[in-house]
Design a protein around this motif. Sequence first.
Motif, PDB file in Angstrom:
ATOM      1  N   GLU A 145      75.069  32.555  64.152  1.00 16.88           N
ATOM      2  CA  GLU A 145      74.072  31.880  64.937  1.00 16.88           C
ATOM      3  C   GLU A 145      73.845  33.693  66.273  1.00 16.88           C
ATOM      4  OE1 GLU A 145      74.221  28.910  69.130  1.00 16.88           O
ATOM      5  OE2 GLU A 145      76.686  30.553  67.612  1.00 16.88           O
ATOM      6  N   PHE A 146      72.384  33.084  65.509  1.00 17.68           N
ATOM      7  CA  PHE A 146      71.272  34.116  66.869  1.00 17.68           C
ATOM      8  C   PHE A 146      70.379  32.953  67.551  1.00 17.68           C
ATOM      9  CE2 PHE A 146      67.996  36.819  67.678  1.00 17.68           C
ATOM     10  CZ  PHE A 146      68.469  37.602  68.815  1.00 17.68           C
ATOM     11  N   ALA A 147      70.293  32.992  68.858  1.00 16.80           N
ATOM     12  CA  ALA A 147      69.370  32.165  69.849  1.00 16.80           C
ATOM     13  C   ALA A 147      69.482  31.066  69.157  1.00 16.80           C
ATOM     14  CB  ALA A 147      68.003  32.903  69.609  1.00 16.80           C
ATOM     15  N   GLY A 148      70.715  30.756  69.368  1.00 14.68           N
ATOM     16  CA  GLY A 148      70.721  28.382  68.956  1.00 14.68           C
ATOM     17  C   GLY A 148      69.900  28.977  67.205  1.00 14.68           C
ATOM     18  N   VAL A 149      70.211  29.403  66.413  1.00 18.72           N
ATOM     19  CA  VAL A 149      69.614  29.096  64.953  1.00 18.72           C
ATOM     20  C   VAL A 149      71.208  29.674  64.288  1.00 18.72           C
ATOM     21  CG1 VAL A 149      67.949  29.756  63.278  1.00 18.72           C
ATOM     22  CG2 VAL A 149      67.072  29.462  65.658  1.00 18.72           C
ATOM     23  N   HIS A 150      70.971  28.366  63.279  1.00 17.05           N
ATOM     24  CA  HIS A 150      72.752  28.852  62.454  1.00 17.05           C
ATOM     25  C   HIS A 150      72.183  29.234  61.766  1.00 17.05           C
ATOM     26  CE1 HIS A 150      74.332  26.889  65.974  1.00 17.05           C
ATOM     27  NE2 HIS A 150      75.691  27.070  65.203  1.00 17.05           N
ATOM     28  N   LYS A 151      72.132  30.087  60.598  1.00 19.92           N
ATOM     29  CA  LYS A 151      72.455  30.625  59.497  1.00 19.92           C
ATOM     30  C   LYS A 151      73.246  30.751  58.398  1.00 19.92           C
ATOM     31  CE  LYS A 151      67.323  32.477  61.605  1.00 19.92           C
ATOM     32  NZ  LYS A 151      66.971  33.979  61.186  1.00 19.92           N
ATOM     33  N   VAL A 152      72.597  31.164  57.267  1.00 16.18           N
ATOM     34  CA  VAL A 152      74.161  31.758  55.880  1.00 16.18           C
ATOM     35  C   VAL A 152      73.442  32.198  55.218  1.00 16.18           C
ATOM     36  CG1 VAL A 152      75.396  29.330  56.351  1.00 16.18           C
ATOM     37  CG2 VAL A 152      73.738  29.148  54.728  1.00 16.18           C
ATOM     38  N   TRP A 153      74.214  33.063  54.263  1.00 20.55           N
ATOM     39  CA  TRP A 153      73.654  33.889  52.836  1.00 20.55           C
ATOM     40  C   TRP A 153      73.953  33.302  52.207  1.00 20.55           C
ATOM     41  CZ3 TRP A 153      71.244  37.612  54.548  1.00 20.55           C
ATOM     42  CH2 TRP A 153      70.935  38.599  55.748  1.00 20.55           C
ATOM     43  N   PHE A 154      72.770  32.575  51.789  1.00 29.07           N
ATOM     44  CA  PHE A 154      72.655  31.781  50.525  1.00 29.07           C
ATOM     45  C   PHE A 154      72.712  32.542  48.968  1.00 29.07           C
ATOM     46  CE2 PHE A 154      70.321  29.284  47.305  1.00 29.07           C
ATOM     47  CZ  PHE A 154      70.535  27.786  47.500  1.00 29.07           C
ATOM     48  N   VAL A 155      73.269  31.922  48.054  1.00 26.00           N
ATOM     49  CA  VAL A 155      73.343  32.806  46.750  1.00 26.00           C
ATOM     50  C   VAL A 155      72.365  31.997  45.961  1.00 26.00           C
ATOM     51  CG1 VAL A 155      74.788  33.154  44.729  1.00 26.00           C
ATOM     52  CG2 VAL A 155      76.092  33.525  47.273  1.00 26.00           C
ATOM     53  N   LYS A 156      71.638  32.641  45.447  1.00 23.70           N
ATOM     54  CA  LYS A 156      70.691  31.654  44.785  1.00 23.70           C
ATOM     55  C   LYS A 156      70.727  31.130  43.248  1.00 23.70           C
ATOM     56  CE  LYS A 156      66.871  33.474  47.204  1.00 23.70           C
ATOM     57  NZ  LYS A 156      65.568  34.742  47.112  1.00 23.70           N
ATOM     58  N   GLU A 157      70.128  30.796  41.828  1.00 24.69           N
ATOM     59  CA  GLU A 157      70.437  31.184  40.800  1.00 24.69           C
ATOM     60  C   GLU A 157      70.855  32.292  40.140  1.00 24.69           C
ATOM     61  OE1 GLU A 157      67.916  28.425  39.188  1.00 24.69           O
ATOM     62  OE2 GLU A 157      69.089  26.154  40.561  1.00 24.69           O
ATOM     63  N   ASP A 158      70.249  32.368  40.381  1.00 25.46           N
ATOM     64  CA  ASP A 158      69.462  34.272  39.688  1.00 25.46           C
ATOM     65  C   ASP A 158      70.831  35.273  40.774  1.00 25.46           C
ATOM     66  OD1 ASP A 158      68.703  34.777  41.879  1.00 25.46           O
ATOM     67  OD2 ASP A 158      66.757  36.003  41.573  1.00 25.46           O
ATOM     68  N   ASN A 159      71.830  34.856  40.538  1.00 29.27           N
ATOM     69  CA  ASN A 159      72.524  35.349  41.684  1.00 29.27           C
ATOM     70  C   ASN A 159      71.991  36.439  42.686  1.00 29.27           C
ATOM     71  OD1 ASN A 159      75.661  35.185  41.450  1.00 29.27           O
ATOM     72  ND2 ASN A 159      75.349  37.161  40.759  1.00 29.27           N
ATOM     73  N   HIS A 160      71.008  36.457  43.694  1.00 29.55           N
ATOM     74  CA  HIS A 160      70.814  37.646  45.117  1.00 29.55           C
ATOM     75  C   HIS A 160      71.160  36.376  45.519  1.00 29.55           C
ATOM     76  CE1 HIS A 160      69.112  39.716  40.949  1.00 29.55           C
ATOM     77  NE2 HIS A 160      68.572  40.980  42.067  1.00 29.55           N
ATOM     78  N   ILE A 161      71.085  37.235  46.882  1.00 29.30           N
ATOM     79  CA  ILE A 161      71.530  36.541  47.791  1.00 29.30           C
ATOM     80  C   ILE A 161      70.478  36.646  48.800  1.00 29.30           C
ATOM     81  CG2 ILE A 161      72.409  36.836  50.394  1.00 29.30           C
ATOM     82  CD1 ILE A 161      73.933  38.734  48.619  1.00 29.30           C
TER      83      ILE A 161
END
Length: 448
Positions: free
Chosen positions: A386-402
């Motif tokens: 969370e930063f400045a009220g915005v929530h985020k995640v590290w998302f793993v794509k289909e090609d295994n990149h972040i």
Amino acid sequence: MPRYRHVSLQGRNSDRHARASPISSDPRFPTPVPLLTQAPVKFTAVRHCDFVCCLLLLATAGCHATESATVPVRDDEPIKADRHTAPALTVRPSVWPTTVRTQGTLVADEHAVIGSKVSGRVAETMVDLGSIVKRGEPLVRLDPVDFELHVERANAQLAEACAAVGLEVSSDTRSLDSESIPFVQVEKAIWQEASDALARLRNLHEKNAVSQAELDKQVALTRVANARYEAALRTVDENLALIQSRRAELAQVKQDLKDATICAPFDGVVQQRHLAAGTFVQPGTPVATVVRIDPLRFQGRVPERKATLIRVGQAIRIHIEGNPEMINAQVVRTSPSLDPSSRSLQIEAEVSNPKSVHRAGLFAEGYVEVDATATTLSLPENAVGEFAGVHKVWFVKEDNHIGIRTVEIGRRLPQRLEIVSGLAEGDRVLEQFTDGDHRNSELLTRHE
């Protein structure tokens, strides 16, 4: 043939130039050619060639010095790849009961303004703000002198009434035989004597031995004796009733004497003391306010659109302002109707408070579980940043990149967050949200 001479510049300038030269101490190069001065200055062809060669050598030495200052790159050093090593997890539905959120306040289970039952002057106050009291414990004591005098007078009056019928103060009036009372026995004897005399005169009257006037006189005397006898019996009944009245008066003044000491009606805490010693009070004058805070009552309101989902006995989790832990309770009471001004339903739950940790008046939020088997997407709290009220995640794509993705969170549980939008079932995210830029990095580990 003109004569030439070499002139060397001596002094600070020549020394500084000699020290600054990168090749001044290198044996591979000749000693720098000193400057020649002459007015006018002339060179032979041989001297001119030597000077040009020296300049070329100086330029060559400067190039070598520049190349030697460059850091060489090792051919065997590996180039760092844009990769990231971290555990990942797959987003799946989890059991998350459907709840109805309500806001409310913790209130005391009992709240009583204790008043005086009798008139009198306050002799002593035994409690103050925050005093913990037990049921029957004295709060305020009035001056008992007047009440004790009233008790003595009531005792004397009772004894007088009992003496009138020859009864002990402690005796039961129901066992008293009215015929056994002396003055009743006297009146009864007079009545019996008059009755006997009347019987004799009637016999004599039948034989014309006495006149009618004498017979009538005896009849009147007999009636008077009978009336006095009946009156004696009524007097006994009056005295018995008076005894009961005196006993009631005695009980009343004794109760007043007892009520002169005002006690707590239940276990609780003194919220306010209303008076001090020396104050004269009347019946109903407040002396102290006592509240019971174990248990506390959570009173909340449910919006009209969700009021039909609420039932007595449903589980409710209560979050009290300033307390990180959730309290588990049950809905114990609901209002039979909605408040027409707010269009909401009032509910109540009991919150155990044996150590008086929580106080009445605290703001609280309740979550009533209306469907315990509902599911939703959720993630561990550590996986969401969370930063400045915005929530985020590290998302793993289909090609295994972040990559990074913004999500919207909803309800919260200890160490877990509900994902409302931004992710779908089967998506992969990093298990731990860490600082740094991992975008387009390749994930080296498989998801769990």
